[in-house]
Structures are given as structure tokens and as C-alpha cells.
Write a protein that holds these residues in place. Structure first.
Motif, mmCIF file in Angstrom:
data_model
loop_
_atom_site.group_PDB
_atom_site.id
_atom_site.type_symbol
_atom_site.label_atom_id
_atom_site.label_comp_id
_atom_site.label_asym_id
_atom_site.label_seq_id
_atom_site.Cartn_x
_atom_site.Cartn_y
_atom_site.Cartn_z
ATOM 1 N N LYS A 56 0.753 -1.255 0.060
ATOM 2 C CA LYS A 56 0.071 -0.096 -0.078
ATOM 3 C C LYS A 56 0.908 1.379 -0.236
ATOM 4 N N VAL A 57 1.865 1.415 0.784
ATOM 5 C CA VAL A 57 2.898 2.427 1.080
ATOM 6 C C VAL A 57 3.502 2.601 -0.241
ATOM 7 N N TYR A 58 4.189 1.578 -0.662
ATOM 8 C CA TYR A 58 4.929 1.559 -1.939
ATOM 9 C C TYR A 58 4.100 1.950 -3.340
ATOM 10 N N ASP A 59 2.985 1.302 -3.340
ATOM 11 C CA ASP A 59 2.092 1.955 -4.520
ATOM 12 C C ASP A 59 1.868 3.373 -4.448
ATOM 13 N N PHE A 60 1.218 3.926 -3.421
ATOM 14 C CA PHE A 60 1.085 5.319 -2.957
ATOM 15 C C PHE A 60 2.221 6.366 -3.409
ATOM 16 N N GLN A 61 3.284 5.758 -2.751
ATOM 17 C CA GLN A 61 4.742 6.710 -2.987
ATOM 18 C C GLN A 61 4.802 6.654 -4.381
ATOM 19 N N LYS A 62 4.702 5.497 -5.082
ATOM 20 C CA LYS A 62 5.248 5.801 -6.625
ATOM 21 C C LYS A 62 4.078 6.496 -7.437
ATOM 22 N N LEU A 63 2.903 6.516 -7.001
ATOM 23 C CA LEU A 63 1.808 7.057 -7.637
ATOM 24 C C LEU A 63 2.024 8.719 -7.525
ATOM 25 N N ARG A 64 2.171 9.144 -6.180
ATOM 26 C CA ARG A 64 2.522 10.425 -5.850
ATOM 27 C C ARG A 64 3.653 10.827 -6.691
ATOM 28 N N THR A 65 4.613 10.194 -6.536
ATOM 29 C CA THR A 65 5.979 10.715 -7.528
ATOM 30 C C THR A 65 5.711 10.554 -8.729
ATOM 31 N N TYR A 66 4.926 9.951 -9.481
ATOM 32 C CA TYR A 66 4.471 10.080 -10.960
ATOM 33 C C TYR A 66 3.945 11.310 -11.007
ATOM 34 N N SER A 67 2.678 11.492 -10.180
ATOM 35 C CA SER A 67 1.607 12.656 -10.160
ATOM 36 C C SER A 67 2.647 14.132 -10.242
ATOM 37 N N ILE A 68 3.552 14.010 -9.262
ATOM 38 C CA ILE A 68 4.554 15.239 -9.177
ATOM 39 C C ILE A 68 5.250 15.610 -10.438
ATOM 40 N N ASN A 69 5.937 14.174 -10.922
ATOM 41 C CA ASN A 69 6.704 14.564 -12.121
ATOM 42 C C ASN A 69 5.780 14.983 -13.223
ATOM 43 N N GLN A 70 4.730 14.767 -13.305
ATOM 44 C CA GLN A 70 3.726 15.052 -14.277
ATOM 45 C C GLN A 70 3.310 16.669 -14.375
ATOM 46 N N ARG A 71 2.841 16.934 -12.994
ATOM 47 C CA ARG A 71 2.888 18.279 -12.811
ATOM 48 C C ARG A 71 4.188 19.225 -12.994
ATOM 49 N N VAL A 72 5.006 18.582 -12.675
ATOM 50 C CA VAL A 72 6.301 19.491 -12.918
ATOM 51 C C VAL A 72 6.459 19.695 -14.469
ATOM 52 N N LYS A 73 6.353 18.690 -15.192
ATOM 53 C CA LYS A 73 6.449 18.762 -16.842
ATOM 54 C C LYS A 73 5.294 19.508 -17.359
ATOM 55 N N GLU A 74 4.163 19.586 -16.655
ATOM 56 C CA GLU A 74 3.188 20.580 -17.059
ATOM 57 C C GLU A 74 3.559 21.890 -16.878
ATOM 58 N N MET A 75 4.041 22.153 -15.612
ATOM 59 C CA MET A 75 4.516 23.645 -15.198
ATOM 60 C C MET A 75 5.608 24.154 -16.189
ATOM 61 N N ASP A 76 6.654 23.082 -16.470
ATOM 62 C CA ASP A 76 7.536 23.427 -17.604
ATOM 63 C C ASP A 76 6.997 24.063 -18.744
ATOM 64 N N GLY A 77 6.164 23.408 -19.356
ATOM 65 C CA GLY A 77 5.344 23.973 -20.506
ATOM 66 C C GLY A 77 4.771 25.303 -20.240
ATOM 67 N N LYS A 78 4.060 25.569 -19.139
ATOM 68 C CA LYS A 78 3.465 26.801 -18.787
ATOM 69 C C LYS A 78 4.432 28.046 -18.662
ATOM 70 N N VAL A 79 5.490 27.640 -17.938
ATOM 71 C CA VAL A 79 6.626 28.591 -17.824
ATOM 72 C C VAL A 79 7.389 28.941 -19.246
ATOM 73 N N GLN A 80 7.680 28.039 -20.185
ATOM 74 C CA GLN A 80 8.048 28.443 -20.930
ATOM 75 C C GLN A 80 7.301 29.274 -22.162
ATOM 76 N N ASP A 81 6.017 28.852 -22.154
ATOM 77 C CA ASP A 81 4.891 29.704 -22.657
ATOM 78 C C ASP A 81 4.901 31.414 -22.023
ATOM 79 N N ALA A 82 5.045 31.236 -20.834
ATOM 80 C CA ALA A 82 5.011 32.501 -20.133
ATOM 81 C C ALA A 82 6.217 33.304 -20.461
ATOM 82 N N ILE A 83 7.497 32.728 -20.693
ATOM 83 C CA ILE A 83 8.806 33.478 -21.066
ATOM 84 C C ILE A 83 8.577 33.810 -22.622
ATOM 85 N N ARG A 84 7.981 32.806 -23.139
ATOM 86 C CA ARG A 84 7.866 33.310 -24.784
ATOM 87 C C ARG A 84 7.033 34.404 -25.131
#
Length: 714
Positions: A56-84
Motif C-alpha cells: 500500500k505504501v509503495y504503490d501510493f508513493q510511486k503514484l504520488r511521485t509520478y503525479s508530481i513529475n507530471q505536474r512539473v512537466k506541465e509547469m515546465d510547459g506553462k513557464v516556457q509559454d510565459a517566457i515566450r
């Protein structure tokens, strides 16, 4: 507070159902009490439940890590659009950039919460296994360790996330204009003061500390053209010394001109460039500064250089032909190389200890006013052959390890895994200028513990070859002291007001119909409580500060607790007064002068070296003090001689007391002078002021005057 209760009081609302069911696992162990038999069926039931919790702990930790990485990737796109958009006809508004910064704050908080979640659950598994083995007498720890390694939810260090978030934060903070320049440059300041301080950081606070710093300084990336890899942060150094450990003792005692010589490389063992570095200590009174200088060699030439077969002329021949450096620079490097080679050969230096760590550096490129580095996974490894075992063979370094921390292939006698990270804060400020407020808050916070003059070389030698070391650094006897502290002021990762994830007491979560946090609850600073968890059994526990939330008001206290607290406060006040008036007058100046005093004892056969700064003026001050005493003694002798030569019989009798006073004063001052000279030469960390002698001599002088008066009158 027991760990189980602390766990219940430290839950993050959004993560509530994914924590280890510590109380449920404890209930399964109730059948293992002495009056009941622990059967194989009981063991299977417990192990099955433990596996489910781990899954249970392992699955949740991996899921949250994946979710945070996806949000960082999404933020990267937003920030690049803002800079452009800045260079377009419709640039993003200031409010939009502020919203991006809030989104990044939210991600920072999520990374912080996940790190705390991981740490707390890992501790929970360790404690329940420890309790199982103690109660049931069935040994499960080594078996379950393999299961933990198969689902290593606790091994994510978030370094890659920290680097990505740092880059995004820097772009948003500077509105697309990050500072650029040579990362090793020091700016154009001329009249500046350099100050370097070292701190220990507990493993529980490492991620939070990184996230706090990157909000103010970007992570320094030396090669921005490639994706960050763990190996990029690895730094390894081989320190040299001889059989007598002359370099170790010189560096420990901070003698003038003391040297440290090391070979350093960055990254993995395949690195082809090795830097030969020399540190030279200079006392302040010399007017010179301690310096670190280095030059590079090809790895294939290191052995020949250390033996004197590869000459300095050969080493710098290609550099002279390339012409990339000025002749003056090359001459200086050649001089350094000759001196290092000469020292290695004449002092018979050889590899003694290796240090390894992964470094995260924070600095504005081209601006060295504030440079912060955090060294994690610090390890010291033996490279010597003092015990007759040639660990490196005929090579300059052993090849059975690389950057594969924690180096499980090494025997315990060959490695010291340092329990803390090492934070180094380098400040370069204008004369009279204060460091930034956030830096002052950081170094005064609960996240760090100051350890002045800490040295990886000194610690490595002292721990790896203890049979050859008699003098140890002052921090060695304190290694078993827990450096974690309660939160002292509001400093830490704080979730923006719009954030959804928060800390909550589990009882209130279960009793709340809406699921929202009660208004009478408030975050305590950065979410850390002032309490420490303790183990459920009688053994010494691995205390950890845990995330938590507490009520705004104080908990009701019993009359007995109030009485005990009052007595304790009264005793503390009396001790403070006594210290202020009799022992340490400076302690009354305010809380900023307070120093936590502990008494530590050296191990048998060892001596603790406490750094004491000795300058030539200290000797002169001791001489001036002695001459002042001597002057008063001569004056009293003159008074006694005058009374004896020109006075009547009563005056001659009185002169005897003045002579005795003068003799006592001169003898005492001479003994005190010699004692101080010896202590200063040995750099002893003792009190050099005289709290008794002056009072005794003055009392003797007053008695002599009174006796003289009594004789004259009567």
C-alpha cells in the motif's frame, strides 16, 4: 509520546489512508506476549499483513511521485509559454507570473509532504519489525529487509526534481532573465569579507532544506546541456599523509603553514581528469589568507607523478603549446606542481582515506556573494596500508568501489558512513554589509547544527585509523548526540493558502463530516511539532521529529505538571543568575549569547583537541600582565624598605607584612605567567582569566595596611 500516537497526530489529510497501519500491526503482536504462544500461523498472519501495508505504501508513493513529475512537466510547459510571451505584443501579466509562482510553491509543498510521508512510514516499518523480533523471538528483520529493498519507496532522493524545480523557480522569479555568468567567478567586488561556516543536517531535514534554498538560489548546474544524472553530483577525494600522520595533526591543530594534499575527481571512475589540490592554513596574524590551489592531471599519469617519474615539465608541456593560458598562469601552476611533488616524495606521503559525497550547490552564476553547498551520502573509506593490507595495490586509489553508495561490498572496518549531510555556507559581503535575511534565518533555524571547522579529512582519519590517532577533533565525542531540534521560529516550507493538502489530527478527521480541517487548528510554523517520537518498548529509540498539527491553545495541564514546571523554571532562573554574576558575566547580555553546554569525555587513550586561536599578541599580553604584577610587587618592596630603614621599631615590625605581601605577589604572578605560557603553547581550551588570585592578593595587601595601622596606633 509513543511512536504510534505520534504517527496518529502527524497525518497529512490527503495521505491519511495510505500510512502504515501501525496500531493494527501492533494488535497482531498481542498474541506474542509471554503468557501466549506465538505460532507459525500467527507469524504467517503478521507477515501477510505487513506485506499488504508495504504494498500500500509503495504503490501510493510511486503514484504520488509520478503525479508530481507530471505536474512539473506541465509547469515546465506553462513557464516556457510565459517566457515566450514576454517578447510578444501580449505579454503575460505580473499577476499571471505570481500565479505561476504560487503553483510552484504548491509543488514544493507536495514534494516536502511526500518526503515526510516516506520518512515516517520507513521509520514505522523499522519500529514494528524491531518490536516483532523482541516480542515474538522470531527474527524477521533480515528477511523483511530484502522485501524493503524490493519495494524501495524510501530510496527516492528527489534530486532530479530539485534541479527541475530550481530551474523553473529561477525563470519565474527573474521573469525569464536568469543570471548568467561563470559559476566560479566572484564578481567585481574588491573590498569584501569571506566567511565560511559548516553545519550538520539530519537526514530528516535534507529535502526540506533543499526546497527552501532553491526558493532563493538556483541549483548550480555545470553542464546545462545534458539531463541531470545522479553521477553528475558525485565528488571523490583521496587524502594523503605519512605513517606519522603529520598532515592530520597539523590540520587538526591549525598550525601555521599546515597543509592538506588531496586528489579529487568529479563523477564516476571513468573520469579522465584528476585535480591535485593543496590547502594551506595561514594564521590571521600573518596577514595572509588560507589558500586552496590546484592543477589537473590525466588519470593515467597520476601514479608516475606521485613517484616522481612524470616530471612537471612533461605535465605542462601541452598546456604551453596550446597557449590557452598566459605564461604567468602556467608558471604559477608549475611552481605549485613542483612543490606538491616535492612534498609527496620528501614526506613519503601516500593515500590514507577517501571521501565520497553527492553535492548539491546553490549559487547565482557569476555571483559568489552567497554560495551554499549540501553534501549528502558522505562516506569515508580506507585507502591506507597501515595494517599490512594493500587496499589499492600499486595504484593511487582502490578500484573495488566507484560511486555506488552505500558501498555494501566493503567490510565495516573499511568504511564510515557519516550520519549527517554537511551544509557549507560561503558568504562574500561588502565591508559592513549584513548577509541576506533568509540566510540568517536559515542558519539560525532548527534544520541545521553549526559545527565550526569540521573537516572530512580529519574526521575520516580519526575514525578509520583510530589506533594511530591520539588527538581527536572536538566533535567526535558528540557524534551520538541527536542534533535534531524543535522548531524555534517560523521558518520552513509553508503551503500556499489555496493548497488542499494539510496536516491533520486523525481523530478530528474521523469525527468530521465534511472532511475539512477544524478552524481551531493551525499549522505550527512549517508543520513540525515540538515533540519527538519515542519507541514503544524500553530500548533507546531512534527519535525523529515528525510532521504534525496542534491546537492554537495549550493543552490543559494538571496541577502537578504546573508545579513541576514552576519548580523547573525557578531552578533555571537561579542557575542563570549564578552564571551571570559569578561565572559568565557575558551570559546576561541576552538570549543571543546563550550557549548550550555539555560535558564530553574522550575515549580511553585519546585526547580531545578543541580549536583555540593563538596569535603573537597573546604572548605579549601575558608578559604585560606579569610585568604589571611585578611592578606592584616592587612598589610594595620599596614601601617595606622605606619603613624598615627610616621608621621606628613599630614601623620596622609593620614592614615585615609588606615584604611578605610583595613576595607572595611576585611568586604568584611568576607561577601564573609560566602556567599561562605552557597552556598557550599547548593551545589548551581553558579559562585564562584569574578569578581568585587578584582577590587574594588585594585581601593580603589590605590586611598588611590594617596591621600597620594597628601597630602604629596601639
Amino acid at each position: 509520546m509513543k511512536f504510534g500516537q505520534q504517527l496518529q497526530d502527524s497525518l497529512i489529510r490527503d495521505y491519511y489512508y495510505y500510512y502504515i497501519d501501525y496500531e493494527g500491526l501492533k494488535d497482531l503482536l498481542d498474541s506474542g506476549r509471554p503468557d501466549e504462544e506465538w505460532t507459525e500461523e500467527s507469524e504467517e498472519t503478521f507477515v501477510r499483513a505487513l506485506e499488504e501495508e508495504l504494498e500500500k505504501v509503495y504503490d501510493f508513493q510511486k503514484l504520488r511521485t509520478y503525479s508530481i513529475n507530471q505536474r512539473v512537466k506541465e509547469m515546465d510547459g506553462k513557464v516556457q509559454d510565459a517566457i515566450r510571451s514576454i517578447d510578444t505584443s501580449s505579454p503575460l501579466s505580473e499577476q499571471a507570473f505570481e500565479d505561476l509562482e504560487l503553483d510552484l510553491e504548491e509543488i514544493l509543498s507536495d514534494v516536502h509532504d511526500l518526503a515526510k510521508f516516506t520518512q515516517l512510514n520507513y521509520t514505522g516499518f523499522q519500529k514494528i519489525i524491531k518490536k516483532h523480533d523482541k516480542v515474538t523471538k522470531w527474527i524477521l528483520k533480515p528477511i523483511f529487509a530484502a522485501r524493503l529493498n524490493a519495494k524501495p519507496f524510501f530510496k527516492d532522493d528527489y534530486d532530479n526534481l530539485v534541479v527541475k524545480l530550481s530551474k523553473l523557480y529561477d525563470l519565474v522569479r527573474t521573469r525569464g532573465n536568469p543570471v548568467k555568468g561563470d559559476s566560479s567567478a566572484g564578481g567585481s567586488q574588491q573590498n569584501f569579507v569571506r566567511q565560511t561556516t559548516k553545519y550538520w543536517v539530519h537526514a530528516d531535514n535534507i529535502t526540506e532544506l533543499k526546497l527552501l534554498i532553491l526558493k532563493h538560489l538556483p541549483v548550480l548546474v555545470f553542464n546545462a546541456s545534458k539531463e541531470f544524472e545522479k553521477e553528475d553530483s558525485a565528488i571523490s577525494s583521496i587524502y594523503f599523509d605519512n605513517d606519522n600522520l603529520d598532515l592530520y595533526r597539523g590540520r587538526l591543530e591549525k598550525t601555521e603553514g599546515a597543509e592538506a594534499i588531496r586528489l579529487r575527481w568529479y563523477g564516476g571512475m571513468a573520469s579522465d581528469v584528476v585535480f591535485v589540490e593543496r590547502k594551506t592554513h595561514r594564521e590571521d596574524w600573518t596577514g595572509e589568507k588560507s589558500v586552496k590551489a590546484r592543477f589537473s592531471l590525466k588519470e593515467k599519469n597520476v601514479n608516475a607523478f606521485l613517484k616522481g617519474e612524470y616530471t612537471v615539465d612533461l605535465a605542462f608541456k601541452k598546456m604551453r603549446e596550446d597557449g590557452k593560458k598566459s605564461p604567468k598562469e602556467i608558471d604559477d601552476l608549475e611552481q605549485l606542481a613542483r612543490e606538491v611533488q616535492y612534498t609527496v616524495l620528501t614526506k613519503k606521503l601516500k593515500p590514507v582515506v577517501r571521501s565520497f559525497y553527492n553535492r548539491t550547490a546553490f549559487q547565482l552564476p557569476g555571483d559568489a556573494r552567497v554560495r551554499i553547498s549540501l553534501d549528502t551520502e558522505l562516506s569515508m573509506v580506507r585507502e591506507d596500508d597501515f595494517d599490512g593490507r594493500k587496499r589499492a595495490g600499486n595504484n593511487w586509489r582502490r578500484m573495488d568501489i566507484g560511486v555506488d553508495w552505500p558501498f555494501n561490498q566493503l567490510p565495516d572496518a573499511d568504511i564510515e558512513r557519516f550520519p549527517y549531510a554537511v551544509l557549507e555556507v560561503k558568504l562574500q559581503t561588502q565591508m559592513g554589509q549584513e548577509p541576506p535575511q533568509w540566510v540568517r534565518d536559515l542558519v539560525a533555524s532548527h534544520l541545521v547544527e553549526a559545527v565550526p571547522k569540521f573537516s572530512k579529512f580529519i574526521h575520516g582519519v580519526a575514525t578509520m585509523v583510530p589506533n594511530k590517532v591520539k588527538l581527536i577533533p572536538f566533535w567526535m565525542p558528540q557524534m551520538d548526540v541527536d542534533i535534531r531540534k524543535p522548531v524555534t521560529h517560523q521558518f520552513g516550507i509553508e503551503r500556499p493558502a489555496t493548497g488542499s493538502s494539510s496536516l491533520v489530527n486523525s481523530d478530528d478527521l474521523l469525527s468530521s463530516n465534511s472532511g475539512d480541517m477544524d478552524e481551531e487548528y493551525s499549522l505550527d510554523h512549517n508543520g513540525d511539532t515540538h515533540e519527538y517520537a519515542s519507541d514503544d518498548d524500553d530500548e533507546a529509540a531512534e527519535n525523529i521529529p515528525l510532521m504534525g498539527i496542534r491546537r492554537s491553545g495549550r493543552r490543559p495541564r494538571s496541577a502537578q505538571n504546573q508545579l513541576n514546571e514552576t519548580i523547573h523554571q525557578f531552578g533555571s532562573t537561579v542557575r542563570s543568575w549564578a552564571r551571570a554574576f559569578f561565572l559568565e558575566p557575558d551570559a546576561s547580555k541576552g538570549p543571543q549569547q546563550a550557549v548550550l553546554e555539555r560535558v564530553f569525555h574522550a575515549p580511553p587513550g585519546k585526547l580531545i583537541h578543541v580549536p583555540v586561536r593563538i596569535e603573537p599578541k597573546v604572548y605579549f599580553a601575558n608578559e604585560r600582565t606579569f610585568l604589571s604584577w611585578l611592578e606592584i610587587g616592587i612598589f610594595l618592596s620599596a614601601v617595606a624598605g622605606s619603613l624598615h630603614s627610616f621608621g621606628d621599631s613599630r614601623a620596622q615590625n609593620a614592614s615585615f607584612f609588606f615584604v611578605c605581601t610583595a613576595v607572595v605577589m611576585v611568586t604568584y604572578s611568576l607561577g601564573l605567567y609560566l602556567w599561562r605560557v605552557r597552556a598557550i603553547r599547548n593551545r589548551r581550551a581553558i579559562r585564562y582569566d584569574d578569578r581568585i588570585g587578584t582577590s587574594i592578593v588585594c585581601f593580603t595587601f589590605v590586611m598588611s595596611v590594617l596591621v600597620n595601622y594597628v601597630i602604629q596606633v596601639f
